[in-house]
Structure formats: structure tokens, C-alpha cells
Design a protein around this motif. Sequence first.
Motif, mmCIF file in Angstrom:
data_model
loop_
_atom_site.group_PDB
_atom_site.id
_atom_site.type_symbol
_atom_site.label_atom_id
_atom_site.label_comp_id
_atom_site.label_asym_id
_atom_site.label_seq_id
_atom_site.Cartn_x
_atom_site.Cartn_y
_atom_site.Cartn_z
ATOM 1 N N PHE A 135 -131.098 71.430 -5.692
ATOM 2 C CA PHE A 135 -130.299 70.275 -5.299
ATOM 3 C C PHE A 135 -129.297 70.685 -4.234
ATOM 4 C CE2 PHE A 135 -131.179 69.470 -9.896
ATOM 5 C CZ PHE A 135 -131.996 68.361 -9.731
ATOM 6 N N GLY A 136 -129.164 69.846 -3.185
ATOM 7 C CA GLY A 136 -128.087 70.001 -2.214
ATOM 8 C C GLY A 136 -126.919 69.177 -2.744
ATOM 9 N N ALA A 137 -125.735 69.753 -2.829
ATOM 10 C CA ALA A 137 -124.601 69.062 -3.455
ATOM 11 C C ALA A 137 -123.321 69.243 -2.652
ATOM 12 C CB ALA A 137 -124.408 69.584 -4.873
ATOM 13 N N VAL A 138 -122.420 68.278 -2.819
ATOM 14 C CA VAL A 138 -121.065 68.353 -2.258
ATOM 15 C C VAL A 138 -120.081 68.046 -3.378
ATOM 16 C CG1 VAL A 138 -121.760 67.701 0.083
ATOM 17 C CG2 VAL A 138 -121.052 65.926 -1.539
ATOM 18 N N LYS A 139 -118.817 68.355 -3.150
ATOM 19 C CA LYS A 139 -117.768 68.025 -4.132
ATOM 20 C C LYS A 139 -117.753 66.523 -4.356
ATOM 21 C CE LYS A 139 -115.297 71.917 -4.786
ATOM 22 N NZ LYS A 139 -114.637 72.327 -5.995
ATOM 23 N N ASN A 140 -117.390 66.091 -5.551
ATOM 24 C CA ASN A 140 -117.407 64.673 -5.921
ATOM 25 C C ASN A 140 -116.659 63.779 -4.934
ATOM 26 O OD1 ASN A 140 -118.999 64.968 -8.208
ATOM 27 N ND2 ASN A 140 -117.242 65.311 -9.551
ATOM 28 N N ASP A 141 -115.554 64.260 -4.359
ATOM 29 C CA ASP A 141 -114.756 63.424 -3.461
ATOM 30 C C ASP A 141 -115.190 63.506 -1.999
ATOM 31 O OD1 ASP A 141 -113.909 66.032 -3.127
ATOM 32 O OD2 ASP A 141 -111.766 65.559 -3.129
ATOM 33 N N GLU A 142 -116.288 64.212 -1.723
ATOM 34 C CA GLU A 142 -116.781 64.373 -0.358
ATOM 35 C C GLU A 142 -117.982 63.446 -0.125
ATOM 36 O OE1 GLU A 142 -115.679 69.133 0.104
ATOM 37 O OE2 GLU A 142 -117.747 68.554 -0.236
ATOM 38 N N SER A 143 -118.256 63.198 1.149
ATOM 39 C CA SER A 143 -119.434 62.407 1.531
ATOM 40 C C SER A 143 -120.598 63.344 1.795
ATOM 41 C CB SER A 143 -119.156 61.601 2.806
ATOM 42 O OG SER A 143 -118.118 60.685 2.586
ATOM 43 N N CYS A 144 -121.790 62.879 1.474
ATOM 44 C CA CYS A 144 -122.987 63.678 1.749
ATOM 45 C C CYS A 144 -123.219 63.745 3.251
ATOM 46 C CB CYS A 144 -124.209 63.048 1.062
ATOM 47 S SG CYS A 144 -124.179 63.179 -0.733
ATOM 48 N N PRO A 145 -123.634 64.907 3.745
ATOM 49 C CA PRO A 145 -123.896 65.044 5.179
ATOM 50 C C PRO A 145 -125.120 64.244 5.616
ATOM 51 C CG PRO A 145 -124.339 67.124 4.036
ATOM 52 C CD PRO A 145 -123.866 66.143 3.024
#
Length: 145
Positions: A135-145
Amino acid sequence: MTPKIGKLAICAAALALLAACGQKPDDGGPTSPGDAITTTESSTATDDTSESAEETTSAPVAAAPSHWKMPNLVGKNLQAAQDEMQSVTGNPVFITTSHDATGAGRHQVLDRNWKVCSQNVAPGKTFSEETKIDFGAVKNDESCP
């Protein structure tokens, strides 16, 4: 508690644990999928002079499915996505990997603090135990690239 009673309590607890695991103290453990089960039947003739033993082998125990359909986990919390993969496969230790979708190389230490932006196996595609799920993931408060 006297030493003798303490030993009895320990033995009783050990037997209870073995029973809960599906094992008897004297057997080799539970039957695993694919093992044939062999039974022996004895019969005695009416005149009690002749005995015969008949050995039969039953079909192997059915194994769990080895292929599943990939769910759509994009947008879910990373921990929830991992939990769902374990639920889909029926394997409580099914391993998935994840990476920082921003490319910054951050590690997903607390999976609940990350959300899934991408998955390497498309939703609806078939996968097996050997498939590497990432899975590609970001922090909960960030937007996906």
C-alpha cells in the motif's frame, strides 16, 4: 496451598490448554489440512474364534481457499486495510507492506496514523498467499499525491 495441590493445579491447567489447542497429551497434534485420516475397525465373529481388523483411509481434510479477490482499500485507514486483508484471507497473520506515497521515505510506525492512497493489486483482481501486497500511504491529515 500444599506443594502436591499446586502441582495438580499446574497439571490440570496444562491439560486444559492442550485440550483448548485440540491436542491430547499423547498425540502428535491436530490434523493439518491435506492429512489423510486413518481409522482401524475391529470386529469379532459370533463364535469369538476369529478376529479381523479392517483399515480404511478417508479423503484428505479440505484446505482453505488459496486465492481471493482484492478489495478496494484506497481511502481507508492503513490499519483497517491490513485488518481487512487478514479478514478476506482468513489468515490473522497475513502480511502486507506499505510505503510513503509522497516519496519522502517515512516509515509507517503507527498504521492508524496513515491512510491508503494506492494498492499494487487492483480491486477485483485475484491474489494468493504468495502475492506481495503493498500500500502507498500518507499521514491521515495529508492529501494523496
